[in-house]
Every structure is written in structure tokens, then in C-alpha cells.
Design a protein around this motif. Structure first.
Motif, mmCIF file in Angstrom:
data_model
loop_
_atom_site.group_PDB
_atom_site.id
_atom_site.type_symbol
_atom_site.label_atom_id
_atom_site.label_comp_id
_atom_site.label_asym_id
_atom_site.label_seq_id
_atom_site.Cartn_x
_atom_site.Cartn_y
_atom_site.Cartn_z
ATOM 1 N N GLN A 22 10.872 -0.150 26.878
ATOM 2 C CA GLN A 22 11.549 -1.415 27.196
ATOM 3 C C GLN A 22 11.710 -2.204 25.953
ATOM 4 N N ASP A 23 10.529 -2.331 25.233
ATOM 5 C CA ASP A 23 10.482 -3.220 23.920
ATOM 6 C C ASP A 23 11.866 -2.470 23.318
ATOM 7 N N GLN A 24 11.756 -1.243 22.800
ATOM 8 C CA GLN A 24 12.809 -0.603 21.983
ATOM 9 C C GLN A 24 14.087 -0.757 22.543
ATOM 10 N N TYR A 25 14.321 -0.755 23.960
ATOM 11 C CA TYR A 25 15.408 -0.924 24.499
ATOM 12 C C TYR A 25 16.179 -2.322 24.228
ATOM 13 N N GLN A 26 15.395 -3.491 24.241
ATOM 14 C CA GLN A 26 15.529 -4.845 24.491
ATOM 15 C C GLN A 26 15.953 -5.006 22.709
ATOM 16 N N ASP A 27 15.276 -4.392 21.798
ATOM 17 C CA ASP A 27 15.581 -4.643 20.428
ATOM 18 C C ASP A 27 16.763 -3.841 20.274
ATOM 19 N N GLY A 28 17.010 -2.803 20.883
ATOM 20 C CA GLY A 28 18.058 -1.882 20.276
ATOM 21 C C GLY A 28 19.442 -2.516 21.001
ATOM 22 N N SER A 29 19.417 -3.228 22.244
ATOM 23 C CA SER A 29 20.524 -3.796 22.808
ATOM 24 C C SER A 29 20.896 -5.223 21.652
ATOM 25 N N THR A 38 12.676 4.377 15.701
ATOM 26 C CA THR A 38 11.777 3.867 16.633
ATOM 27 C C THR A 38 12.217 4.064 17.805
ATOM 28 N N TYR A 39 13.732 3.793 18.201
ATOM 29 C CA TYR A 39 14.055 3.924 19.544
ATOM 30 C C TYR A 39 14.351 5.433 19.989
ATOM 31 N N VAL A 40 14.504 6.289 19.067
ATOM 32 C CA VAL A 40 14.224 7.827 19.426
ATOM 33 C C VAL A 40 12.746 8.207 19.711
ATOM 34 N N ASN A 81 18.781 4.392 31.232
ATOM 35 C CA ASN A 81 19.164 3.251 30.604
ATOM 36 C C ASN A 81 19.416 3.459 28.923
ATOM 37 N N MET A 82 18.416 4.062 28.485
ATOM 38 C CA MET A 82 18.191 4.276 26.976
ATOM 39 C C MET A 82 19.359 5.211 26.406
ATOM 40 N N VAL A 83 19.735 6.056 27.431
ATOM 41 C CA VAL A 83 21.016 7.120 26.782
ATOM 42 C C VAL A 83 22.265 6.329 27.019
ATOM 43 N N ARG A 84 22.373 5.483 28.087
ATOM 44 C CA ARG A 84 23.522 4.749 28.323
ATOM 45 C C ARG A 84 23.861 3.435 27.056
ATOM 46 N N LEU A 85 22.808 3.114 26.871
ATOM 47 C CA LEU A 85 22.967 1.913 25.749
ATOM 48 C C LEU A 85 23.670 2.314 24.558
ATOM 49 N N ASP A 86 24.838 1.570 24.125
ATOM 50 C CA ASP A 86 25.521 1.868 23.194
ATOM 51 C C ASP A 86 24.973 1.359 21.797
ATOM 52 N N HIS A 87 24.068 2.476 21.515
ATOM 53 C CA HIS A 87 22.979 2.053 20.444
ATOM 54 C C HIS A 87 23.280 2.944 19.348
#
Length: 87
Positions: A22-29, A38-40, A81-87
Motif C-alpha cells: 500500500q505504501d509503494q502503491y501510494q508512492d507509485g501513484s 521498490t514497487y516491483v 490494483n498494483m498491476v492496474r496502476l499506470d506506473h
């Protein structure tokens, strides 16, 4: 049969993986392509937690299985959610 301690440790590992993801997702967004490593890594941590959870499912009782299924749904949702994020 899975012990209460093994289930508790697995749930704790899953919660830690979720928190990290969740932390990485928020940072990634917010940062888009910065911090990809770190996201991977957080995605790998989620998968590892999922694998450990799956191993316990086969040896758990009904109550434990329900608890593990709920956690699995949370892990799967975060992975999605992480896969769907346009990261």
C-alpha cells in the motif's frame, strides 16, 4: 492441521506485505516511474505472502480457512490494483 501460531504468523506476514504494498502503491501513484525497483519488490512480497497462505490453506480447519480466504482476497485486490496502476 495448521496450528494457531502458524496461522497467526502467516496473517501477520500478509498484513506486513499489504502495508508495504500500500505504501509503494501510494508512492507509485504520485511519482509515476520513480522507485520502480521498490514497487516491483513490494509486488514480489505480496506474491510470497500469497504462496505461503496457499500452503496453509490445505491444512487448516474451517475457521482458519475462512480467515485465510479473507486475507487472500485482500492480497489479490492489492495485486490487482498494483498491476492496474499506470506506473
Amino acid at each position: 492441521m495448521a496450528t494457531r501460531q502458524s496461522i497467526g504468523m502467516c496473517i501477520q506476514q500478509c498484513e506486513n506485505a499489504l502495508s508495504y504494498a500500500q505504501d509503494q502503491y501510494q508512492d507509485g501513484s504520485r511519482q509515476e516511474h520513480y522507485g520502480d525497483e521498490t514497487y516491483v519488490q513490494s509486488q514480489a512480497t505480496l506474491q510470497e505472502a500469497m504462496n505461503d497462505l496457499e500452503k496453509l490453506l490445505s491444512s487448516s480447519n474451517d475457521q482458519q480457512r475462512e480467515q485465510l480466504y479473507r486475507m487472500r482476497m485482500q492480497l489479490q485486490q492489492m495485486q490487482y490494483n498494483m498491476v492496474r496502476l499506470d506506473h
